[in-house]
Design an enzyme around this catalytic site. Structure first.
Site, mmCIF file in Angstrom:
data_model
loop_
_atom_site.group_PDB
_atom_site.id
_atom_site.type_symbol
_atom_site.label_atom_id
_atom_site.label_comp_id
_atom_site.label_asym_id
_atom_site.label_seq_id
_atom_site.Cartn_x
_atom_site.Cartn_y
_atom_site.Cartn_z
ATOM 1 N N GLN A 195 0.928 -1.361 0.224
ATOM 2 C CA GLN A 195 -0.084 0.043 -0.075
ATOM 3 C C GLN A 195 0.896 1.159 0.144
ATOM 4 O OE1 GLN A 195 -3.438 -0.043 2.683
ATOM 5 N NE2 GLN A 195 -3.434 -2.283 2.355
ATOM 6 N N LYS A 213 2.111 7.695 5.950
ATOM 7 C CA LYS A 213 0.924 6.995 5.544
ATOM 8 C C LYS A 213 -0.249 8.022 5.556
ATOM 9 C CE LYS A 213 2.384 2.456 6.864
ATOM 10 N NZ LYS A 213 2.073 1.345 7.957
ATOM 11 N N GLU A 219 -4.718 0.288 5.212
ATOM 12 C CA GLU A 219 -4.124 0.602 6.467
ATOM 13 C C GLU A 219 -4.539 2.013 6.972
ATOM 14 O OE1 GLU A 219 0.043 -0.243 6.774
ATOM 15 O OE2 GLU A 219 0.296 -0.925 4.658
ATOM 16 N N ALA A 231 9.455 7.821 12.227
ATOM 17 C CA ALA A 231 10.678 8.005 12.459
ATOM 18 C C ALA A 231 11.322 6.962 11.555
ATOM 19 C CB ALA A 231 11.400 8.440 13.340
ATOM 20 N N PHE A 232 12.279 6.911 10.888
ATOM 21 C CA PHE A 232 13.201 5.958 10.204
ATOM 22 C C PHE A 232 13.959 5.010 11.195
ATOM 23 C CE2 PHE A 232 13.709 5.989 5.554
ATOM 24 C CZ PHE A 232 12.447 5.925 5.078
ATOM 25 N N LEU A 233 13.845 3.550 10.948
ATOM 26 C CA LEU A 233 14.778 2.841 11.769
ATOM 27 C C LEU A 233 16.313 3.198 11.130
ATOM 28 C CD1 LEU A 233 13.174 -0.596 11.171
ATOM 29 C CD2 LEU A 233 13.737 0.597 13.487
ATOM 30 N N ASP A 264 -2.160 -9.141 11.568
ATOM 31 C CA ASP A 264 -1.181 -9.251 10.528
ATOM 32 C C ASP A 264 0.118 -9.438 10.784
ATOM 33 O OD1 ASP A 264 -1.092 -9.176 7.744
ATOM 34 O OD2 ASP A 264 -0.424 -6.972 7.820
ATOM 35 N N ASP A 266 4.909 -1.664 12.021
ATOM 36 C CA ASP A 266 3.521 -1.758 10.882
ATOM 37 C C ASP A 266 2.348 -2.250 11.634
ATOM 38 O OD1 ASP A 266 3.913 -1.550 8.415
ATOM 39 O OD2 ASP A 266 5.106 -3.200 8.055
#
Ligand code: NAG
Ligand code: NAG
Ligand code: NAG
Ligand code: NAG
Length: 522
Positions: free
Chosen positions: A215, A231, A252, A335-337, A403, A423
């Site tokens: 998605q 998102k 989502e 935030a990004f890993l 999920d 997620d």
């Protein structure tokens, strides 16, 4: 048999339609199976181990718990409550009927304080002093992790990689460097607040589509190398999971990501990356910052709103476009890993993953001794991993996330490290339905961390706020608050009680036995 030509023709037409629908379902299912298989670093399936299925005990633990819950609530206070708290295939109750929600409040007033569990925790800590080593054999249900944690070393990424964190390092860099073996960030971390603030207020420099996902997700670049995963909002807060969507084709929800971060933090797990909401100006902050493929999917809708749909495998077409209102768009920013170069992750297949196949059942659904199998397989046979899966089961049950087919850990911390909570866009979809099967790991293993159980009891009994109240307060600071539709908050309190009932069930079943547990350490 024959009812005339017309009837027969109608039947034929019906048959053909049914076959078409089934065929479409199969296609969707196969696509999903492929996705599961092609994800990077797949570890060998632990589910392959064949165990003799006991004929007399085919009814699995979570089924029997579910049945008992059903009986209790039917003879209980209010049939209306039981209908809401039971897993059922029937359509969700009318969301507009606030009476139903009040009934739940009313019923929970007559409160079960789980004195037995509280006593058990006290007893257990008392006995632990005397029979430290025998903890598991005496009481196999709860494990004490708090003291263990203090004793065990908890190195951070910067310590392991021997990187000196400069004082001029960016906030996201500092955050990545302090990620440690046992948590993403410490309690009360100021860096988390700073990250949230930056993602809410910094100007957006560049927007690109994240490739590979099912998605639509956008990668947002801010100044100082800050990056977030965006998102978009697709629905109003009170939209529930569509009854005909499978859990894996469900849209989502951006607010589920935000709420899941707050819940993970409140429960003391600290295994989810910081997520915030933000209102964007479609024109200046998305359209003018996008380029290439993404830019070419922007268009102006008949009602003069700016829209785009991006490119992805589900819901990326004109009929599922994301539109401003008229020029504003809400979304979640996670935030990004750390980069795969700094701290690569290992992807593990979840032992209790769903079969993702309409007709095939997963082994855990039919084998009542499934947990015993998992316990003997590395890495579930030692350290904290199995307890983390129990926490994850509680967490996913609270948010209604079905999920969780894989999960990830940071490779550089080895196996004795926390599992990331990533997620959660498919959580918080069904406020009137409690999906007991998500609790299967907990109910089949009858195992929970002491700290997790204590936290759940505290949110249920007090002192202090109920989980719903704590969530409401925590999320009220978000720019797009309120984050959750009220029935979801009501569901949180109700589900805490269900988890506690499940643990009580375990306690009542458990008898001190010599061979029941091989795990000595967390
Ligand atoms: C349950 O709901 C129905 C209508 O939805 C109502 O008539 C009935 O009184 C309720 N029962 C209880 C015990 O609250
Ligand atoms: C931080 O300062 C050092 C020198 O003190 C410099 O070499 C480095 O490039 C600076 N880093 C950033 C991100 O500005
Ligand atoms: C978005 O930005 C444009 C250009 O600055 C402005 O004209 C428009 O009013 C803004 N929209 C909103 C909803 O703030
Ligand atoms: C971690 O667990 C896996 C089992 O899946 C094992 O193969 C690996 O050697 C373990 N790593 C360490 C460092 O113990």
């Amino acid at each position: 048999m024959f009812r005339g030509g017309l009837k027969l023709r109608e039947r034929l037409v019906l048959c053909v339609s049914v076959i078409t629908v089934l065929f479409t379902l199969l296609l969707v299912m196969d696509i999903q199976m492929d996705l599961g298989m092609t994800k990077k670093h797949l570890v060998p399936s632990h589910g392959r181990v064949i165990a003799p299925v006991q004929k007399e005990g085919l009814e699995s633990a979570y089924n029997s718990f579910r049945n008992r819950l059903l009986q209790k609530t039917h003879s209980g206070l209010s049939t209306n409550v039981s209908k809401e708290s039971l897993p059922s295939e029937t359509a969700p109750l009318d969301p507009k009927n606030t009476n139903q929600i009040n009934v739940v409040h009313e019923a929970t007033k007559e409160m079960d304080n789980f004195e037995d569990l509280v006593d058990y925790l006290d007893l257990e800590s008392h006995e632990r002093k005397k029979f430290r080593v025998d903890l598991f054999r005496v009481h196999p249900v709860v494990v004490d992790d708090a003291n263990e944690k203090k004793r065990r070393p908890n190195p951070s990424i910067s310590e392991i990689k021997k990187i000196n964190v400069e004082s001029n390092a960016t906030t996201l860099e500092k955050f990545h460097m302090q990620i440690s073996k046992h948590e993403l960030y410490p309690e009360g971390s100021a860096l988390v607040d700073e990250l949230l603030r930056l993602m809410q207020t910094e100007p957006i420099l560049h927007v690109a589509q994240k490739t590979g996902g099912t998605q639509l997700k956008l990668i947002i670049d801010y100044p100082n190398e800050l990056q977030a995963l965006f998102k978009p909002m697709r629905f109003p807060r009170e939209q529930q999971t569509l009854p005909n969507h499978f859990y894996f084709t469900d849209y989502e929800r951006h607010n589920a990501e935000i709420a899941a971060f707050h819940l993970d933090r409140l429960l003391g797990f600290r295994r989810a990356m910081p997520v915030t909401g933000r209102l964007l100006n479609m024109t200046t902050e998305l359209y003018q910052r996008a380029e290439g493929d993404l830019l070419s999917t922007f268009f102006v809708s008949p009602s003069d709103n700016l829209c785009f749909h991006g490119k992805c495998s589900y819901y990326c077409d004109t009929s599922h476009a994301i539109c401003g209102n008229p020029d504003k768009l809400e979304g979640s920013f996670a935030a990004f890993l750390p980069s795969g170069k700094l701290a690569p992750t290992k992807v593990w297949r979840h032992p209790w993953r769903r079969s993702y196949h309409k007709r095939r059942k997963a082994q855990w659904e039919t084998d009542p001794n499934y947990c015993q199998l998992v316990r003997d397989i590395p890495p579930y046979d030692e350290h904290r991993r199995l307890y983390d899966l129990m926490d994850m089961s509680v967490f996913d049950f609270l948010i209604g996330n079905m999920d969780r087919h894989h999960y990830e850990t940071f490779k550089l911390f080895g196996n004795d490290t926390f599992t990331l909570h990533l997620d959660h866009g498919r959580g918080f979809g069904k406020p009137f339905h409690d999906e007991i099967s998500i609790l299967a790991p907990l109910l089949q293993c009858c195992l929970i961390r002491r700290s997790t159980l204590e936290t759940l009891i505290r949110f249920h009994n007090g002192p202090g706020l109920k989980l719903s109240e704590a969530m409401r307060e925590s999320m009220s600071r978000d720019p797009v608050a309120p984050i959750l539709w009220e029935p979801h908050l009501v569901a949180l309190d109700r589900r805490v009680e269900i988890v506690l009932k499940g643990i009580r069930d375990c306690l009542q079943k458990s008898e001190p036995s010599e061979d029941s547990n091989k795990i000595e350490d967390v």
